[in-house]
Motif scaffolding. Structure first.
Motif, PDB file in Angstrom:
ATOM      1  N   VAL A 191       0.910  -1.284   0.074  1.00 40.87           N
ATOM      2  CA  VAL A 191       0.029   0.063   0.165  1.00 40.87           C
ATOM      3  C   VAL A 191       0.894   1.219   0.051  1.00 40.87           C
ATOM      4  N   HIS A 192       0.548   2.007  -0.874  1.00 39.21           N
ATOM      5  CA  HIS A 192       1.132   3.499  -0.819  1.00 39.21           C
ATOM      6  C   HIS A 192       0.637   4.646   0.067  1.00 39.21           C
ATOM      7  N   GLY A 193       1.528   5.042   1.025  1.00 35.84           N
ATOM      8  CA  GLY A 193       0.926   6.010   2.020  1.00 35.84           C
ATOM      9  C   GLY A 193       1.954   7.055   2.356  1.00 35.84           C
ATOM     10  N   ALA A 194       1.630   7.657   3.525  1.00 34.79           N
ATOM     11  CA  ALA A 194       2.678   8.358   4.305  1.00 34.79           C
ATOM     12  C   ALA A 194       2.505   8.618   5.577  1.00 34.79           C
ATOM     13  N   PHE A 195       3.591   8.877   6.423  1.00 40.46           N
ATOM     14  CA  PHE A 195       3.449   9.083   7.744  1.00 40.46           C
ATOM     15  C   PHE A 195       4.638  10.098   8.143  1.00 40.46           C
ATOM     16  N   THR A 196       4.513  10.584   9.310  1.00 38.59           N
ATOM     17  CA  THR A 196       5.508  11.493   9.828  1.00 38.59           C
ATOM     18  C   THR A 196       6.587  10.567  10.598  1.00 38.59           C
ATOM     19  N   ALA A 197       8.096  11.073   9.863  1.00 36.93           N
ATOM     20  CA  ALA A 197       9.188  10.003  10.491  1.00 36.93           C
ATOM     21  C   ALA A 197       9.680  10.641  11.779  1.00 36.93           C
ATOM     22  N   LYS A 198      10.219   9.903  12.321  1.00 32.86           N
ATOM     23  CA  LYS A 198      11.119  10.386  13.570  1.00 32.86           C
ATOM     24  C   LYS A 198      12.993  10.057  13.280  1.00 32.86           C
ATOM     25  N   ASP A 199      13.801  10.509  14.148  1.00 32.93           N
ATOM     26  CA  ASP A 199      14.875  10.090  13.889  1.00 32.93           C
ATOM     27  C   ASP A 199      15.178   8.743  14.177  1.00 32.93           C
ATOM     28  N   ASN A 200      16.218   8.126  13.423  1.00 35.62           N
ATOM     29  CA  ASN A 200      16.640   6.614  13.618  1.00 35.62           C
ATOM     30  C   ASN A 200      17.492   6.712  14.789  1.00 35.62           C
ATOM     31  N   ARG A 201      17.399   5.525  15.586  1.00 38.93           N
ATOM     32  CA  ARG A 201      18.188   5.409  16.727  1.00 38.93           C
ATOM     33  C   ARG A 201      19.372   4.304  16.694  1.00 38.93           C
ATOM     34  N   ARG A 202      20.492   4.532  17.018  1.00 33.66           N
ATOM     35  CA  ARG A 202      21.307   3.602  17.107  1.00 33.66           C
ATOM     36  C   ARG A 202      20.965   2.664  18.327  1.00 33.66           C
ATOM     37  N   PRO A 203      21.086   1.423  18.202  1.00 37.26           N
ATOM     38  CA  PRO A 203      20.803   0.424  19.293  1.00 37.26           C
ATOM     39  C   PRO A 203      21.891   0.569  20.373  1.00 37.26           C
ATOM     40  N   PRO A 204      20.992   0.809  21.692  1.00 36.37           N
ATOM     41  CA  PRO A 204      21.926   1.001  22.955  1.00 36.37           C
ATOM     42  C   PRO A 204      22.833   0.045  22.973  1.00 36.37           C
ATOM     43  N   MET A 205      22.313  -1.238  22.769  1.00 31.43           N
ATOM     44  CA  MET A 205      23.603  -2.170  22.657  1.00 31.43           C
ATOM     45  C   MET A 205      23.653  -2.938  21.337  1.00 31.43           C
ATOM     46  N   THR A 206      24.887  -2.982  20.741  1.00 38.83           N
ATOM     47  CA  THR A 206      24.838  -3.490  19.608  1.00 38.83           C
ATOM     48  C   THR A 206      25.460  -5.179  19.414  1.00 38.83           C
ATOM     49  N   VAL A 207      25.219  -5.871  18.622  1.00 41.65           N
ATOM     50  CA  VAL A 207      25.584  -7.415  18.632  1.00 41.65           C
ATOM     51  C   VAL A 207      27.166  -7.388  18.934  1.00 41.65           C
ATOM     52  N   ALA A 208      27.623  -6.384  18.457  1.00 44.19           N
ATOM     53  CA  ALA A 208      29.076  -6.468  18.819  1.00 44.19           C
ATOM     54  C   ALA A 208      29.548  -6.235  20.251  1.00 44.19           C
ATOM     55  N   ASP A 209      28.846  -5.529  20.734  1.00 42.71           N
ATOM     56  CA  ASP A 209      28.838  -5.235  22.426  1.00 42.71           C
ATOM     57  C   ASP A 209      28.448  -6.612  23.155  1.00 42.71           C
ATOM     58  N   ALA A 210      27.427  -7.195  22.783  1.00 35.81           N
ATOM     59  CA  ALA A 210      26.980  -8.438  23.184  1.00 35.81           C
ATOM     60  C   ALA A 210      28.317  -9.664  23.034  1.00 35.81           C
ATOM     61  N   LEU A 211      28.704  -9.607  21.954  1.00 33.87           N
ATOM     62  CA  LEU A 211      29.882 -10.598  21.545  1.00 33.87           C
ATOM     63  C   LEU A 211      30.893 -10.409  22.586  1.00 33.87           C
ATOM     64  N   GLU A 212      31.260  -9.381  22.804  1.00 35.55           N
ATOM     65  CA  GLU A 212      32.289  -8.923  23.642  1.00 35.55           C
ATOM     66  C   GLU A 212      32.217  -9.234  25.091  1.00 35.55           C
ATOM     67  N   ASN A 213      30.768  -9.326  25.503  1.00 40.99           N
ATOM     68  CA  ASN A 213      30.453  -9.364  26.817  1.00 40.99           C
ATOM     69  C   ASN A 213      29.504 -10.365  27.105  1.00 40.99           C
ATOM     70  N   PRO A 214      29.883 -11.636  26.761  1.00 43.86           N
ATOM     71  CA  PRO A 214      28.648 -12.669  26.855  1.00 43.86           C
ATOM     72  C   PRO A 214      28.087 -12.987  28.088  1.00 43.86           C
ATOM     73  N   ARG A 215      26.584 -13.405  27.772  1.00 46.97           N
ATOM     74  CA  ARG A 215      25.919 -13.507  29.191  1.00 46.97           C
ATOM     75  C   ARG A 215      25.266 -14.713  28.983  1.00 46.97           C
ATOM     76  N   ARG A 216      24.970 -15.454  30.143  1.00 49.27           N
ATOM     77  CA  ARG A 216      24.049 -16.792  30.059  1.00 49.27           C
ATOM     78  C   ARG A 216      23.075 -16.744  31.437  1.00 49.27           C
ATOM     79  N   ASP A 217      22.079 -17.416  31.235  1.00 52.59           N
ATOM     80  CA  ASP A 217      21.119 -17.595  32.251  1.00 52.59           C
ATOM     81  C   ASP A 217      20.167 -19.080  32.139  1.00 52.59           C
ATOM     82  N   THR A 218      20.660 -20.110  32.813  1.00 55.23           N
ATOM     83  CA  THR A 218      20.201 -21.224  32.459  1.00 55.23           C
ATOM     84  C   THR A 218      18.718 -21.368  32.840  1.00 55.23           C
ATOM     85  N   GLN A 219      18.100 -20.275  33.489  1.00 54.91           N
ATOM     86  CA  GLN A 219      16.660 -20.499  33.617  1.00 54.91           C
ATOM     87  C   GLN A 219      15.885 -20.117  32.494  1.00 54.91           C
ATOM     88  N   ARG A 220      16.750 -19.481  31.275  1.00 49.47           N
ATOM     89  CA  ARG A 220      16.205 -19.216  30.022  1.00 49.47           C
ATOM     90  C   ARG A 220      16.349 -20.159  28.918  1.00 49.47           C
TER      91      ARG A 220
END
Lengths: 717, 523
Positions: A191-220
């Motif tokens: 469908v072709h239409g329009a909306f009012t945009a917002k600014d793009n946001r950098r992810p607060p945590m990137t996959v690179a950050d996660a790779l550098e600081n691995p976490r785990r939780d057996t409960q999950r």
């Protein structure tokens, strides 16, 4: 190279706060993802969501700038499994694929993802291919949401609502630690239409950050006893949290007045309902209406309080729920019964149980509902319409041929099936198993080959029972290169090797995932800057343990194709016989070559353009060539000759010179009407000299003969 | 046609609803984008939808646009548009192909009080229409007639041809027709600006747009391609002696019954072109003999069909004929025209042949050929050398000369095996037809018409022969029936309906069954 390039449109993804974004639904979804600070995206192509993958692929530069990882997943299961990145880390992730075929493939991963739950928002955008133009079986994604207990959004089909659904989807997912599915129907995607945009946001945590600081939780992790706890947690914690979020943010909307009858609908049905009300004179063009409407932008879970409240003041409510079974209506019925409600619940019955809710279905269903339960709201002429009998068009029905989709002009898959037909003429009919992809068009005229299609990459698997030493005949199965890499390598090839299947498997390799729009895959021959291509299918097949492998690198060679198939069907060798038939998808090839040829022409380089033709006076009008081709460019025309009854073959201007008709005429020993004309642009001097010389000799020979016979004006025209 | 509800209550009458029915690959998406942009440029509310996917791989597909002028009092308010067209609720339907116009009517999108139907009158044939051994084309006249009745306005002309002449695709001429129809309240310049803004190929698109605009707006019709003058057909050129002989032959045609003359002349031309004047004279001898036995009260229907099918039977398709046709200057000219050969280009032509021993043996002197044919083992052995695809380059001196020499063999035809076989077969068929005609005039005519079944080369030709034999093989079962002619017609039509003879099998079984019944009831 994808069928459609979004290189220009993706620049809209850079729009900032307050600017107006105008474009297609899928592009709006991508923009919304970036506005939400998504950390990674992936998916698998397929209508209607193919273009979303193409948009993401073309937007890799912008994604890179924001630190967003993009993954062209191997399958829908892969895409969903990728969302595991949001299990332990507060990273937002999105996966996209078509539904319900993709959802089926993904459901193993979906179940596990839903069991452990997520920390970062996980959004699964499913493109619903339901109703007109659909290429798959008709089922509902709703069932998957219910069984895995993930939440299902079904927003109103306009750009602001879709964008808002993406934003709330992530928040809802995080608030309830549950993956969220966002369902968009096929026309809504485009469908072709329009909306009012917002600014793009950098992810607060990137996959690179996660790779550098691995976490785990057996409960999950999904393993007892944690998985038993997940089952309870879904009900005791996640569901209430979700309902709370939905209510607080009023994700479901109520419109209209305070009448005694109301309509409850899936968000995606909103425009259709409003159009029906508009045509009944009960809504204006902007959708303002007196009829109370409750719009479920979240179709699972249902918010009991809201629904009971809406129904409490009504004599009757109509549920507009597309598809079957009628999950929402059943759930609502149960709620109302338990609450001792007296409202009349109307839904399926007034509206059809199955099939798409098109404009006329809505108009008649909602019209009947209102006439029955709120006649006073309607204008007299609407209350008792005088519907004339529909006109009868029997003769027109005969004049309008069926037009199912078919192979494109110059498609390299056509000669494969022409060869198969020729083999069957010699060796008799065989059991043929088809697969998903363009090659499935073989089941249509003129080929009419193929008995079943069981799923993507499952062609050979669906022939696996047909493996008997008592039979003198082998099965033939087809699988495309897309399906091959999707899961065919293991489910079909590996299975055939392991079970010593004696059948013949044809891998139709057109260098792309062509049916979904020409995306690159592992065996693509193009250089792709961000993906690894050029991995031969033959190597994979051999690696899997297949001994009898043949590679045909030009499918247009119908004779060779036929002989190879024949050999595969008759050889003494045991085990699966795999033929990899490769030629580039003509649609993509044209798109790739046309600009290059144009440039070469303007640069004065030597360029040969090939076209095929039919000598109309040699053609006898039997059309045997059409029965082995079906090329849109090979057509028929009527000659202005009283001696001729039947139209003759003709090749139109769209011919790309693939050569199939000439090859078929040769291999099938049809007729000598076909000729190939190669026009040489900017020929070399030697070529020109030779051409002129032979033209002179030929002209002399022609003149010599024509001087001694009668030549009729008609022949000289 | 009003499906459901009267217009009065409908609040959407200010919304313009436009549906485009196209065949995948026709550029329906481009057209939709142009129309959407056009409305945007006019600052209207607009929404368009499409179904991308495999439906567009040469299947039928629908694009849909709704638009509404902004309300100056509430320019921010967003209208609610529908996502797909509804029967009885479409203002403009654009069909990019004639049968698709028919489909739009069948689906109820075209209604007499509402819908302007703009359709290209050309046909893009569906596979099902092309694979029929006979003539499987759908009836375009019915669509044209029904479209006129079913719509408020029906604008139709060949928009594909206009696009092709301008070197572009049909979307441009469709937009021109839409603009020219005046159905959208936008100026012509607005349409043109939209095309121009598209950039690529705008010049060609604008040319097609302009021509279609003119046609649709009813401005002066451009002259179509010059009609071929009737007399031109008969013009013959050649050496004086042959021309004189030809004139004598045409005088004999003029002496035939008048309903037969035109066909006889066409037949005569075909026969003389195939071999020589003596052969043409044989044709006329036979035709005169038939005409003498024919009935005036039947308007010489038998002779008319004989004029057609006798010529077709005499002009059988052998290698010599193919070689002859492919080496003519007119053919070379046609190919050049077909590929639009420019002066600075050169052309290579390759012919696709696949002769087999059966065809080659036909080229041998009758006795030798028959001798070989009688020894299947020898045939098989020789076939090994013959039976393969031959690509012959007719732009080169060697390839062309080869065909030229074969084409020149035509003067020896009378002594060749194929000629003997064809002549015998033809005479048997004609005798049969004449005999039947004497018993039952219409049956005789139908027997003649069965010649239509024999066509094609190689296996196709053999299959045609077998169908011909099977249809005529039913004659004994039909003996004495008053509807015998009708049954032969039905059998023939069944034979032309599919290649494998499924329909023919069914028809033959029907004939067999009532033949059986007839016997029982008599017995």
């Amino acid at each position: 190279m994808a069928e459609r390039s979004f290189a220009k449109e993706v620049q809209k993804l850079r729009l900032g706060a307050g600017e107006e974004f105008a474009g297609e639904g899928i592009l709006a979804i991508t923009k919304a993802l970036l506005q939400c600070g998504v950390g990674y995206v992936g998916g698998y192509q397929g209508a209607p969501i193919s273009h979303l993958m193409d948009v993401l692929s073309d937007a890799q530069e912008i994604l890179g700038e924001l630190g967003v990882h993009f993954e062209a997943s191997a399958s829908e299961a892969t895409a969903t499994a990728m969302l595991a990145a949001s299990v332990h880390y507060p990273i937002r992730g999105a996966a996209t694929f078509k539904s319900t075929v993709g959802t089926n493939v993904a459901s193993d991963a979906l179940a596990n993802l839903a069991s452990g739950g997520v920390t970062g928002g996980a959004l699964i955008i499913v493109g619903e291919d339901y109703g007109e133009g659909s290429s798959i079986m008709q089922e509902r994604s709703h069932a998957f949401a219910m069984k895995s207990q993930v939440w299902l959004l079904d927003p109103r089909p306009n750009l602001p609502s879709i964008v808002s659904a993406v934003e709330h989807g992530f928040e809802l997912s995080e608030a309830s630690n549950t993956p969220v599915m966002l369902q968009v129907r096929i026309r809504c995607c485009h469908v072709h239409g329009a909306f009012t945009a917002k600014d793009n946001r950098r992810p607060p945590m990137t996959v690179a950050d996660a790779l550098e600081n691995p976490r785990r939780d057996t409960q999950r992790i999904v393993l007892p006893p944690a998985s038993f706890l997940h089952e309870k947690e879904k009900i005791s914690k996640r569901l209430p949290a979700a309902i709370d979020y939905i209510k607080r943010h009023q994700l479901n909307e109520t419109f209209g007045g305070s009448g005694r009858v109301g309509i409850i609908m899936q968000g995606g049905m909103y425009n259709g309902v409003i159009r029906a009300l508009q045509r009944l004179g009960l809504a204006d063009v902007y959708g303002e209406t007196d009829v109370p409407l409750h719009v479920l932008n979240v179709t699972y879970p249902l918010v009991e309080d809201d629904l009971l409240e809406f129904c409490a003041t009504k004599d009757a409510v109509l549920v507009v729920e597309e598809g079957q079974p009628d999950y929402i209506e059943q759930a609502l019925g149960s709620m109302l019964y338990k609450a001792d409600a007296t409202v009349r619940l109307v839904g399926k019955g007034m509206l059809p149980m199955a099939g798409e809710y098109t404009g006329d279905v809505m108009l008649s269903g909602i019209g009947s509902f209102l006439r029955q339960h709120a006649g006073e709201m309607l204008a007299p002429e609407v209350r008792a319409p005088n519907v004339p009998a529909p006109p009868i068009f029997d003769d027109l029905v005969k004049a309008v041929p069926m037009r199912p989709p078919g192979f494109c002009i110059g498609c390299p898959e056509r000669p494969i099936f022409a060869a198969t037909k020729l083999v069957e003429q010699d060796l008799g009919k065989h059991h043929i198993a088809s697969d998903i992809g363009c090659h499935l068009f073989s089941i249509m005229p003129p080929f009419e080959l193929g008995a079943t299609t069981m799923g993507y990459g499952l062609g050979p698997a669906s022939a696996s029972a047909f493996n008997s030493p008592d039979a003198k005949r082998r099965s033939i199965s087809f699988v495309g290169d897309g399906g091959f890499w999707h899961n065919g390598l293991t489910s079909s090839i590996g299975n055939a090797v392991f079970n010593k299947n004696d059948g013949v498997i044809v891998v139709v390799d057109n260098y792309y995932s062509a049916a979904t729009g020409g995306q690159d895959i592992l065996s693509s021959r193009a250089s792709n800057p961000t993906k690894a291509t050029k991995h031969p299918i033959t190597d994979a097949v051999k690696g899997m343990g297949v001994k009898w492998v043949r590679h045909i690198d030009r499918t247009y060679d119908v004779g060779k194709m036929r002989d190879t198939l024949k050999e595969a069907l008759t050889t003494q060798e045991k085990g699966p016989k795999v033929i990899v038939a490769s030629s580039e998808c003509m649609l993509n090839r044209q798109r790739r070559e046309k600009p290059l040829l144009k440039k070469a022409l303007t640069d004065g380089k030597r360029v040969v353009k090939t076209k095929f033709g039919v000598d109309e006076d040699v053609c006898t009008g039997d059309h045997a060539c059409m029965r082995l081709s079906g090329c849109p460019s090979l057509t028929i025309k009527h000659l202005d000759d009283p001696l001729r009854d039947d139209p003759v073959a003709a090749i139109d201007e769209n011919c790309v010179g693939c050569g199939n008709c000439g090859e078929v005429a040769d291999a099938a020993v049809l007729c000598p009407s076909f000729y190939q004309a190669d026009v040489v642009n900017n020929p070399t001097r030697w070529e020109r000299f030779r051409f002129n010389l032979s033209q002179r000799v030929i002209a002399w020979l022609q003149a010599r003969r024509e001087r001694r016979r009668l030549v009729f004006a008609e022949n000289a025209v | 046609m009003k499906l459901g509800l009267p217009e009065g209550a409908d609040s959407t009458h200010r919304i313009i609803k436009l549906a485009i029915l196209a065949v995948g690959g026709q550029g329906g998406g481009v057209l939709t984008n142009w129309i959407t942009e056009l409305a945007q440029r006019a600052d209207w509310h607009v929404q368009s939808t499409s179904v991308a996917g495999v439906a567009q791989r040469t299947g039928a597909t629908i694009y849909y646009v709704e638009m509404l002028p902004k309300d100056p009092d509430r320019p921010e308010a967003q209208p609610v548009f529908a996502l797909s067209p509804a029967p009885g609720d479409v203002d403009i339907v654009i069909a990019a192909e004639l049968a698709e116009a028919g489909r739009a009517i069948l689906r109820g999108f075209v209604t007499p009080e509402r819908t302007a139907l703009i359709a290209s009158s050309h046909r893009t044939l569906a596979v099902s229409e092309k694979i029929v051994p006979g003539d499987g084309r759908a009836d375009g006249q019915t669509v044209l007639q029904k479209a006129g009745e079913a719509s408020r306005r029906f604008i139709h002309f060949d928009m594909e041809a206009i696009a092709q002449e301008a070197g572009t695709v049909i979307s441009a001429s469709l937009l021109g027709a839409l603009a020219g129809s005046g159905e959208l309240p936008f100026e012509r310049t607005a349409f043109e600006e939209t095309i121009r803004a598209g950039g690529r190929g705008a010049q060609a698109s604008l040319a097609a747009f302009a021509r279609a605009f003119q046609r649709a707006s009813g401005a002066q019709e451009e002259a179509g391609p010059a009609e071929r003058t009737a007399g031109a057909r008969a013009l013959a050129a050649g050496p004086a002696r042959l021309l004189q002989e030809w004139k004598a032959l045409t005088l004999r045609v003029a002496a035939l019954p008048s309903p037969v003359q035109e066909m006889a002349e066409a037949g005569l031309r075909k026969v003389v072109d195939f071999l020589d004047h003596r052969y043409a004279a044989e044709y006329l001898d036979k035709l005169e003999e038939i005409a003498a036995a024919d009935r005036q009260d039947k308007a010489f229907a038998f002779t008319l069909e004989a004029a057609k099918y006798l010529a077709n039977a005499m002009v059988y398709d052998d290698i010599i004929r193919v070689a002859d046709l492919k080496t003519r200057s007119a053919r070379a000219e046609r190919v050049r025209r077909d590929v639009h050969l420019g002066g600075d280009q050169t052309l290579l032509t390759t012919e696709y042949f696949h002769p087999r021993m059966q065809e080659v043996v036909g080229l041998l002197p009758a006795r030798l050929g028959a001798g070989i044919e009688a020894r299947p083992k020898l045939m098989t052995r020789l076939n090994r050398f013959v039976d393969r695809g031959r690509r012959i380059r007719t732009d080169g001196i060697i390839g062309f000369s080869m065909l030229w020499v074969i084409g020149g063999l035509r003067r020896f035809r009378r002594s060749l095996l194929r000629h003997r076989v064809e002549t015998e077969h033809r005479e048997r068929w004609l005798d049969l037809a004449l005999r039947k005609m004497a018993e039952d005039y219409d049956l005789g005519v139908e027997v003649l018409k069965c010649r239509r079944l024999i066509k094609g080369y190689s296996d196709t030709h053999a299959r045609g022969h077998s169908k011909f034999d099977r249809v005529l093989g039913c004659l004994p079962m039909l003996a004495g029936r008053s509807d015998a002619a009708d049954w032969i017609r039905r059998l023939r039509e069944a034979a032309l309906a599919d290649a494998d003879g499924v329909a023919l099998d069914g028809a033959v079984r029907t004939v067999q069954s009532f033949a059986q019944d007839g016997k029982q009831s008599m017995g």
